[in-house]
Every structure is written in C-alpha cells, then in structure tokens.
Write a protein that holds these residues in place. Sequence first.
Motif, PDB file in Angstrom:
ATOM      1  N   HIS A  22       1.020  -1.067  -0.088  1.00 45.71           N
ATOM      2  CA  HIS A  22       0.261   0.200   0.076  1.00 45.71           C
ATOM      3  C   HIS A  22       1.123   0.964  -0.077  1.00 45.71           C
ATOM      4  O   HIS A  22       0.603   2.672  -0.317  1.00 45.71           O
ATOM      5  N   THR A  23       2.285   0.939   0.239  1.00 47.26           N
ATOM      6  CA  THR A  23       2.810   2.496   0.562  1.00 47.26           C
ATOM      7  C   THR A  23       3.912   2.138  -0.835  1.00 47.26           C
ATOM      8  O   THR A  23       4.837   3.371  -0.876  1.00 47.26           O
ATOM      9  N   ARG A  24       4.200   1.042  -1.763  1.00 44.19           N
ATOM     10  CA  ARG A  24       4.927   1.667  -2.218  1.00 44.19           C
ATOM     11  C   ARG A  24       5.278   2.173  -3.387  1.00 44.19           C
ATOM     12  O   ARG A  24       6.543   2.295  -3.815  1.00 44.19           O
ATOM     13  N   ALA A  25       4.011   2.768  -4.148  1.00 43.89           N
ATOM     14  CA  ALA A  25       3.794   3.269  -4.916  1.00 43.89           C
ATOM     15  C   ALA A  25       4.328   4.768  -4.997  1.00 43.89           C
ATOM     16  O   ALA A  25       4.887   5.371  -4.892  1.00 43.89           O
ATOM     17  N   THR A  26       4.102   4.861  -3.026  1.00 44.99           N
ATOM     18  CA  THR A  26       4.682   6.424  -2.422  1.00 44.99           C
ATOM     19  C   THR A  26       5.672   6.562  -2.869  1.00 44.99           C
ATOM     20  O   THR A  26       6.489   7.432  -2.557  1.00 44.99           O
ATOM     21  N   HIS A  27       6.290   5.615  -1.884  1.00 40.86           N
ATOM     22  CA  HIS A  27       8.259   5.747  -2.171  1.00 40.86           C
ATOM     23  C   HIS A  27       8.378   5.627  -3.439  1.00 40.86           C
ATOM     24  O   HIS A  27       9.342   6.789  -3.040  1.00 40.86           O
ATOM     25  N   GLU A  28       7.902   4.898  -4.143  1.00 42.56           N
ATOM     26  CA  GLU A  28       8.650   5.330  -5.874  1.00 42.56           C
ATOM     27  C   GLU A  28       8.174   6.822  -5.804  1.00 42.56           C
ATOM     28  O   GLU A  28       8.672   7.438  -6.165  1.00 42.56           O
ATOM     29  N   ARG A  29       7.289   7.346  -5.289  1.00 42.39           N
ATOM     30  CA  ARG A  29       7.079   8.877  -5.361  1.00 42.39           C
ATOM     31  C   ARG A  29       8.010   9.341  -5.433  1.00 42.39           C
ATOM     32  O   ARG A  29       8.493  11.023  -5.793  1.00 42.39           O
ATOM     33  N   THR A  30       8.362   9.575  -4.258  1.00 43.93           N
ATOM     34  CA  THR A  30       9.302  10.042  -3.229  1.00 43.93           C
ATOM     35  C   THR A  30      10.699  10.680  -4.259  1.00 43.93           C
ATOM     36  O   THR A  30      11.550  11.198  -4.268  1.00 43.93           O
ATOM     37  N   VAL A  31      10.817   9.630  -4.589  1.00 46.11           N
ATOM     38  CA  VAL A  31      12.298   9.367  -5.731  1.00 46.11           C
ATOM     39  C   VAL A  31      12.453  10.258  -6.454  1.00 46.11           C
ATOM     40  O   VAL A  31      13.190  10.796  -7.295  1.00 46.11           O
ATOM     41  N   GLU A  32      10.561   9.737  -7.036  1.00 48.40           N
ATOM     42  CA  GLU A  32      11.108  10.945  -8.189  1.00 48.40           C
ATOM     43  C   GLU A  32      10.675  12.180  -7.975  1.00 48.40           C
ATOM     44  O   GLU A  32      10.914  13.120  -9.176  1.00 48.40           O
ATOM     45  N   LEU A  33      10.737  12.572  -7.399  1.00 47.42           N
ATOM     46  CA  LEU A  33      10.488  14.349  -6.609  1.00 47.42           C
ATOM     47  C   LEU A  33      11.846  14.708  -6.412  1.00 47.42           C
ATOM     48  O   LEU A  33      11.765  16.064  -6.754  1.00 47.42           O
ATOM     49  N   LEU A  34      11.769  13.775  -5.484  1.00 47.48           N
ATOM     50  CA  LEU A  34      13.807  14.667  -5.608  1.00 47.48           C
ATOM     51  C   LEU A  34      14.529  14.558  -6.313  1.00 47.48           C
ATOM     52  O   LEU A  34      15.320  15.572  -6.430  1.00 47.48           O
ATOM     53  N   ALA A  83      13.188  14.939  -9.553  1.00 50.45           N
ATOM     54  CA  ALA A  83      13.014  16.543  -9.964  1.00 50.45           C
ATOM     55  C   ALA A  83      13.135  18.308  -9.725  1.00 50.45           C
ATOM     56  O   ALA A  83      13.090  18.972  -9.979  1.00 50.45           O
ATOM     57  N   GLY A  84      13.772  17.448  -8.143  1.00 57.50           N
ATOM     58  CA  GLY A  84      14.160  18.462  -7.956  1.00 57.50           C
ATOM     59  C   GLY A  84      12.565  19.652  -6.661  1.00 57.50           C
ATOM     60  O   GLY A  84      12.544  20.547  -6.265  1.00 57.50           O
ATOM     61  N   ARG A  85      11.865  18.809  -6.519  1.00 56.32           N
ATOM     62  CA  ARG A  85      10.327  19.248  -6.167  1.00 56.32           C
ATOM     63  C   ARG A  85      10.090  18.684  -4.651  1.00 56.32           C
ATOM     64  O   ARG A  85       9.772  17.716  -4.715  1.00 56.32           O
ATOM     65  N   PHE A 121      13.639  17.723   5.701  1.00 56.56           N
ATOM     66  CA  PHE A 121      13.462  17.078   4.292  1.00 56.56           C
ATOM     67  C   PHE A 121      13.128  18.161   3.491  1.00 56.56           C
ATOM     68  O   PHE A 121      13.778  18.293   2.145  1.00 56.56           O
ATOM     69  N   ALA A 122      12.677  19.405   3.678  1.00 55.38           N
ATOM     70  CA  ALA A 122      13.270  20.114   2.792  1.00 55.38           C
ATOM     71  C   ALA A 122      14.101  21.084   2.461  1.00 55.38           C
ATOM     72  O   ALA A 122      14.643  20.926   1.725  1.00 55.38           O
ATOM     73  N   GLY A 123      15.427  21.064   3.763  1.00 58.55           N
ATOM     74  CA  GLY A 123      16.990  20.960   3.401  1.00 58.55           C
ATOM     75  C   GLY A 123      17.824  20.527   3.068  1.00 58.55           C
ATOM     76  O   GLY A 123      19.041  19.846   3.088  1.00 58.55           O
ATOM     77  N   MET A 124      16.962  18.780   1.857  1.00 57.55           N
ATOM     78  CA  MET A 124      18.137  17.593   1.887  1.00 57.55           C
ATOM     79  C   MET A 124      19.118  18.694   1.020  1.00 57.55           C
ATOM     80  O   MET A 124      18.873  19.257  -0.037  1.00 57.55           O
ATOM     81  N   THR A 125      20.315  18.147   0.789  1.00 55.74           N
ATOM     82  CA  THR A 125      21.194  18.653   0.088  1.00 55.74           C
ATOM     83  C   THR A 125      21.124  17.628  -1.298  1.00 55.74           C
ATOM     84  O   THR A 125      20.343  16.790  -1.099  1.00 55.74           O
ATOM     85  N   PRO A 126      21.285  18.143  -2.655  1.00 50.67           N
ATOM     86  CA  PRO A 126      21.506  17.229  -3.191  1.00 50.67           C
ATOM     87  C   PRO A 126      22.332  15.863  -3.353  1.00 50.67           C
ATOM     88  O   PRO A 126      21.747  14.185  -3.654  1.00 50.67           O
ATOM     89  N   GLU A 127      23.823  15.999  -2.037  1.00 48.59           N
ATOM     90  CA  GLU A 127      24.086  14.648  -2.043  1.00 48.59           C
ATOM     91  C   GLU A 127      23.536  13.571  -0.948  1.00 48.59           C
ATOM     92  O   GLU A 127      23.246  12.489  -1.582  1.00 48.59           O
ATOM     93  N   ALA A 128      22.407  13.955  -0.184  1.00 51.66           N
ATOM     94  CA  ALA A 128      21.372  12.906   0.507  1.00 51.66           C
ATOM     95  C   ALA A 128      20.617  13.033  -0.557  1.00 51.66           C
ATOM     96  O   ALA A 128      19.721  11.478  -0.052  1.00 51.66           O
TER      97      ALA A 128
END
Length: 289
Positions: free
Chosen positions: A137-149, A151-153, A189-196
């Motif tokens: 039930h959370t797999r799609a959500t986890h995949e979405r978080t990777v996509e958002l990061l 894309a810099g969103r 979360f909002a302050g994650m660096t590109p490396e993170a």
Amino acid sequence: MSGHDTGEVRDFAYEGFRYSCRVVAAHRPRLDPVLILGGAFQDKDSWRQHQPYFGAMADLVTVDLPGWGDADDLPARYGYDFLAAALEHLLTGLGRPRVNLVGASYGSLVAYCLAQRCQDRIARMVLSGAFDGVPAHTRATHERTVELLAAGRTVEFTEVMLSLLAPRTRAGAADGRNEALTRLLRAQFAGMTPEAAVRYAENSARVLAHPRLRSGGHDVPTLVLAGELDLCTPPETGRRVAAMIPGAAFVTVPDAGHLMWLERPRQFVGLLDDFFSGRSVGELACGAR
C-alpha cells in the motif's frame, strides 16, 4: 554520563567502504551493550537525546554503516546481507562478543539479517517499525518520493514524507512534542542537499529491490514493536515480521506512529530496558500502555 557526552567515535572499513560508530559508556552497565541501527534519515548522532536513559543500563553503540551518516555511499546493488556482514565486522573490531540489538525502520532489515548471520553474538533483539519489503500500500508512495527528489520538487517530497512519518495522536489532539518533531522533520526534508538526495535514492532502490527476508534461521529472543498509528509500516506489517521469527513477541504501542523512538524516547528506551532485562511479554504489553 550526561546527555551531552559525545562518547568515542571509531572508524572502520569493510570491503573498501568506510563507516563508523559512536560508543557511549554507561556508569555501571548491568546489561550487554545496546547497538542501535536507525532509519533512512538517521545517523549515529540521532540518538543523543536517548543517551541519558542508558546511563545505568548499558553501553550505547550507534552506527553509520555504508550508506548512512558520514560513511561512504553504498550503491543499491549491495544488499542487506552485505550490511549485516559489515556490522559483524564492526562487532569484531570493537571487541564486543555479544550485544543487545535494536533495528528501527530501515535498520530493522539489517538487524534481522545479522541475527541470521551470527545469532551467538546477539543476546536479544528489538525491531521497531519493521517490515519485510515495502508494504504494497506504500510502494507507489516510496517510488513517488524518489521521483520528486530527482525532479527537485522538495516541497512536494516533504509533504509526502510527512504524510507517512509525521507523529499523530489517536484523537487528533495537539501535542507539543509531536508538533515540534513535525517541524524538525519538515526542516530536515526540505533542506536535503543534492548529495543526501542521491543517497536517499540509492537506499530507497535497495529497499524496493530487496528480496523478501528468509523466515527463521535464528533463535535470538526477539520483540517486534509497532506504533498503533504507524502509516508507513502499520501494525499488521510488524505482526507478519514477528510471525517469521520463532518465539518472537509482538507489542503494539498505543497512540504512537512510525517514529515512536523520537515521539516518546523515554518510553521507547523503557521498553528496551524491560525486554533486554528479561521481563515478560505481558508486562511489556501493559507498559506500552
């Protein structure tokens, strides 16, 4: 020992990857050392607020395995068996023949594999927010978080992560500590660096691709904890993990979410102390309430 005791940081390397740990000595330890593996957004310094509660219990060891904290990055092709082997290497390097092991969230996967790899080195084990692969039930959500990061969103990424991890109460009542923790998570979360962000993507890919855990394979006395209000790894997920371990106990902690160790640090360490001291499951269940 005070809550500001920095302890001793030890550096190691395993198969070419640098990693480290922090050891904080107890005043008069009465239990085997407690080794904690945290979640995806935690490192060896994330447990400093818990240190005072261990002062009369046990030495505290917190770890940055490859892919965590200030350790080297670890490509997703390296699985949890590799991380468990690195952790066994750490125990040998520290000269600790046996520990009480805690795996929280992401760290529960490594702890589980370590118990199967060298059960004689683990006195007792607690898994909190445990899961066997990403819940459907959370797999799609986890995949979405990777996509958002990628894309810099970061604003959208932050809101998705908070929907899974932000503490909440059963009645929806205001809670000062939980509100402060939510603000802290939002800033993190909002302050994650590109490396993170790259590291998060690799660790997420490892979780998403990881084969299911093998049932059994060890006789380590185990307690699986689940927060009643955990949306990331709900109680039924933890119950399935407990069913995979012969003789494991399962306790649902009322009015707690996925990050119960941050929401209620004193209660969390109290449950560890109870279980590592050999108290009965019935007493633990009552204590959880």
